[in-house]
Design a protein around this motif. Structure first.
Motif, PDB file in Angstrom:
ATOM      1  N   GLY A 194       0.815  -1.208   0.000  1.00  0.00           N
ATOM      2  CA  GLY A 194       0.000   0.000   0.000  1.00  0.00           C
ATOM      3  C   GLY A 194       0.845   1.251   0.000  1.00  0.00           C
ATOM      4  O   GLY A 194       2.065   1.211  -0.212  1.00  0.00           O
ATOM      5  N   ALA A 226      -8.730   0.411   4.578  1.00  0.00           N
ATOM      6  CA  ALA A 226      -9.971   1.130   4.233  1.00  0.00           C
ATOM      7  C   ALA A 226     -11.039   0.109   3.822  1.00  0.00           C
ATOM      8  O   ALA A 226     -10.710  -0.951   3.287  1.00  0.00           O
ATOM      9  N   HIS A 283     -10.842  -1.466   0.497  1.00  0.00           N
ATOM     10  CA  HIS A 283      -9.778  -2.471   0.323  1.00  0.00           C
ATOM     11  C   HIS A 283     -10.195  -3.784   0.988  1.00  0.00           C
ATOM     12  O   HIS A 283     -10.105  -4.863   0.391  1.00  0.00           O
ATOM     13  N   ASN A 315       2.276  -2.521   9.807  1.00  0.00           N
ATOM     14  CA  ASN A 315       1.892  -1.115   9.734  1.00  0.00           C
ATOM     15  C   ASN A 315       2.511  -0.371  10.918  1.00  0.00           C
ATOM     16  O   ASN A 315       2.566  -0.906  12.026  1.00  0.00           O
TER      17      ASN A 315
HETATM   18  P1  FAD Z   1      -3.408   4.672   3.098  1.00  0.00           P
HETATM   19  O1  FAD Z   1      -4.811   4.669   3.559  1.00  0.00           O
HETATM   20  O2  FAD Z   1      -2.740   6.008   2.895  1.00  0.00           O
HETATM   21  O3  FAD Z   1      -2.585   3.828   4.160  1.00  0.00           O
HETATM   22  C1  FAD Z   1      -1.195   3.724   4.153  1.00  0.00           C
HETATM   23  C2  FAD Z   1      -0.828   2.969   5.430  1.00  0.00           C
HETATM   24  O4  FAD Z   1       0.563   2.741   5.440  1.00  0.00           O
HETATM   25  C3  FAD Z   1      -1.160   3.717   6.713  1.00  0.00           C
HETATM   26  O5  FAD Z   1      -1.951   2.913   7.564  1.00  0.00           O
HETATM   27  C4  FAD Z   1       0.188   3.998   7.350  1.00  0.00           C
HETATM   28  O6  FAD Z   1       0.144   3.916   8.772  1.00  0.00           O
HETATM   29  C5  FAD Z   1       1.026   2.878   6.788  1.00  0.00           C
HETATM   30  N1  FAD Z   1       2.429   3.205   6.689  1.00  0.00           N
HETATM   31  C6  FAD Z   1       3.014   4.384   6.279  1.00  0.00           C
HETATM   32  N2  FAD Z   1       4.345   4.261   6.281  1.00  0.00           N
HETATM   33  C7  FAD Z   1       4.627   3.005   6.700  1.00  0.00           C
HETATM   34  C8  FAD Z   1       5.848   2.287   6.914  1.00  0.00           C
HETATM   35  N3  FAD Z   1       7.034   2.848   6.679  1.00  0.00           N
HETATM   36  N4  FAD Z   1       5.770   1.017   7.350  1.00  0.00           N
HETATM   37  C9  FAD Z   1       4.568   0.422   7.603  1.00  0.00           C
HETATM   38  N5  FAD Z   1       3.381   1.065   7.423  1.00  0.00           N
HETATM   39  C10 FAD Z   1       3.418   2.339   6.969  1.00  0.00           C
HETATM   40  N6  FAD Z   1      -8.856   1.044  -2.295  1.00  0.00           N
HETATM   41  C11 FAD Z   1      -8.364  -0.189  -2.536  1.00  0.00           C
HETATM   42  O7  FAD Z   1      -7.308  -0.583  -2.003  1.00  0.00           O
HETATM   43  N7  FAD Z   1      -9.008  -1.023  -3.425  1.00  0.00           N
HETATM   44  C12 FAD Z   1     -10.156  -0.671  -4.047  1.00  0.00           C
HETATM   45  O8  FAD Z   1     -10.684  -1.456  -4.845  1.00  0.00           O
HETATM   46  C13 FAD Z   1     -10.708   0.615  -3.770  1.00  0.00           C
HETATM   47  N8  FAD Z   1     -11.860   1.002  -4.343  1.00  0.00           N
HETATM   48  C14 FAD Z   1     -12.401   2.207  -4.009  1.00  0.00           C
HETATM   49  C15 FAD Z   1     -13.644   2.562  -4.540  1.00  0.00           C
HETATM   50  C16 FAD Z   1     -14.206   3.767  -4.184  1.00  0.00           C
HETATM   51  C17 FAD Z   1     -15.545   4.128  -4.760  1.00  0.00           C
HETATM   52  C18 FAD Z   1     -13.511   4.649  -3.319  1.00  0.00           C
HETATM   53  C19 FAD Z   1     -14.121   5.960  -2.937  1.00  0.00           C
HETATM   54  C20 FAD Z   1     -12.297   4.300  -2.810  1.00  0.00           C
HETATM   55  C21 FAD Z   1     -11.702   3.093  -3.143  1.00  0.00           C
HETATM   56  N9  FAD Z   1     -10.458   2.712  -2.642  1.00  0.00           N
HETATM   57  C22 FAD Z   1      -9.993   1.459  -2.887  1.00  0.00           C
HETATM   58  C23 FAD Z   1      -9.601   3.645  -1.903  1.00  0.00           C
HETATM   59  C24 FAD Z   1      -9.671   3.463  -0.394  1.00  0.00           C
HETATM   60  O9  FAD Z   1     -10.703   4.274   0.116  1.00  0.00           O
HETATM   61  C25 FAD Z   1      -8.348   3.882   0.287  1.00  0.00           C
HETATM   62  O10 FAD Z   1      -8.049   5.224  -0.086  1.00  0.00           O
HETATM   63  C26 FAD Z   1      -7.165   3.021  -0.099  1.00  0.00           C
HETATM   64  O11 FAD Z   1      -7.489   1.647   0.108  1.00  0.00           O
HETATM   65  C27 FAD Z   1      -5.986   3.379   0.791  1.00  0.00           C
HETATM   66  O12 FAD Z   1      -4.863   2.662   0.363  1.00  0.00           O
HETATM   67  P2  FAD Z   1      -3.660   2.392   1.354  1.00  0.00           P
HETATM   68  O13 FAD Z   1      -4.117   1.637   2.530  1.00  0.00           O
HETATM   69  O14 FAD Z   1      -2.540   1.843   0.537  1.00  0.00           O
HETATM   70  O15 FAD Z   1      -3.214   3.890   1.749  1.00  0.00           O
END
Ligand code: FAD
Length: 320
Positions: free
Chosen positions: A209, A270, A273, A287
């Protein structure tokens, strides 16, 4: 007595897992109604598929040979004809790309109620109770449908696959497809980026992510993937950034996955996801944030910096 018709799903010469899950879901409904379970396969290598669908609990398998690939009009016509032929009170289809393409059309043609993306179902006293998720998997709702016959499409990964060899008859169905009503032809397939990897079939997914920060840092995750023999998937921001192809995205607008192990690295958890991976057998999360929602569904969690934890894992697995 109400019969159940399920129609298998296949792609590139293989039955998809959901086909065998359909048999389990169909048997469950047939047991509730005292009816027979009819499985059907349309197009492709129907003889081999027919034999494969002959699993325990199936009363009859019907094959419809018409071309190699999925075709909307062929499937609609075949399903309509088969439903009439076996007197189906329930038509249970996959909530897959193909199923979503033709299930609503079948319901429309037959003027039947349709419930999509069903994750659980019960049938009692003539009423179908179908459970489905809403609002990006934030709530579950139960839909009651009183007036059958019914068409439902089930979400892949929610029912166990039917097993064991059955003793059903496997026969070519007496179904004539009206070619003049088939309005499209599949002329070929073109891979999108990412090769022919299907994360939905992977047993061990290493999923990355936004915590990875930079595209160059994906090398670290690739090294872990190589050391463990896993397949790489990701959350949506990684795909939106163009760092991985779309077919690697897990979630509501990506793919539903059910691996044995799902290792979520730098993924917050999220709801969109989680909708795609919550049915993984074992979920492990890395995380830095101890309050990240991913820990609510993880079986094992490591609160730590991925740039420390991942190299340690690579070393443990004997990577470079
Ligand atoms: P973030 O939410 O930014 O999380 C990043 C994480 O990494 C944080 O928890 C942080 O603490 C951690 N982190 C940071 N640095 C480090 C480190 N050095 N070591 C360890 N941990 C660290 N998302 C999907 O994934 N799939 C989908 O199919 C999808 N469909 C969507 C559909 C709609 C209609 C909408 C509105 C959104 C959709 N999303 C989807 C987006 C979703 O809402 C989130 O924005 C997305 O999942 C966040 O991705 P993430 O967890 O990678 O990023």
């Amino acid at each position: 007595m109400s019969n159940v018709l399920v129609v298998a799903d296949h792609r590139r010469g293989e039955l998809r897992d959901v086909s065998f899950e359909l048999l389990t879901a169909g048997r469950q409904v047939a047991d509730a109604t005292g009816g027979d379970l009819h499985a059907a396969v349309v197009s492709g290598d129907v003889e081999e598929f027919g034999d494969q669908l002959n699993r325990e609990g199936v009363d009859a398998v019907h094959t419809v040979a018409n071309g190699e690939e999925f075709n909307h009009d062929v499937y609609v016509q075949a399903t309509e004809a088969l439903a009439a032929d076996v007197d189906a009170e329930f038509i249970v289809l996959p909530n897959s790309v193909n199923g979503l393409d033709y299930a609503p059309a079948v319901a429309n043609r037959l003027d039947r109620p349709y419930v999509s993306d069903v994750i659980d179902a019960a049938y009692d006293g003539g009423v179908l109770e179908a459970t489905r998720e809403m609002y990006g998997s934030k709530v579950e709702t139960t839909v009651e449908v009183a007036d059958g016959p019914f068409v439902v499409s089930i979400r892949p990964g929610e029912w166990p696959a039917a097993e064991g060899v059955g003793d059903a008859s496997v026969e070519a169905a007496d179904v004539d497809i009206d070619d003049s009503q088939v309005r499209s032809t599949v002329t070929g397939f073109e891979e999108v980026g990412g090769g022919d990897v299907d994360i939905a079939d992977a047993e061990f997914l290493v999923s990355i992510g936004r915590g990875i920060e930079e595209e160059e840092n994906l090398e670290l995750i690739e090294a872990l993937v190589e050391a463990t023999g896993a397949t790489m998937s990701s959350s949506r921001p990684i795909v939106d950034n163009g760092w991985l192809p779309k077919n690697r995205q897990v979630g509501q607008s990506g793919k539903q996955v059910t691996p044995k192990v799902y290792l979520a690295i730098g993924i917050s958890g999220a709801v969109q996801h989680v909708a795609g991976m919550k049915n993984a057998e074992t979920i492990i999360a890395i995380n830095t944030d101890p309050n990240a929602p991913i820990f609510d569904i993880a079986d094992y969690g490591i609160v730590g910096d991925l740039f420390d934890v991942v190299p340690a894992l690579i070393e443990e697995f004997g990577g470079d």
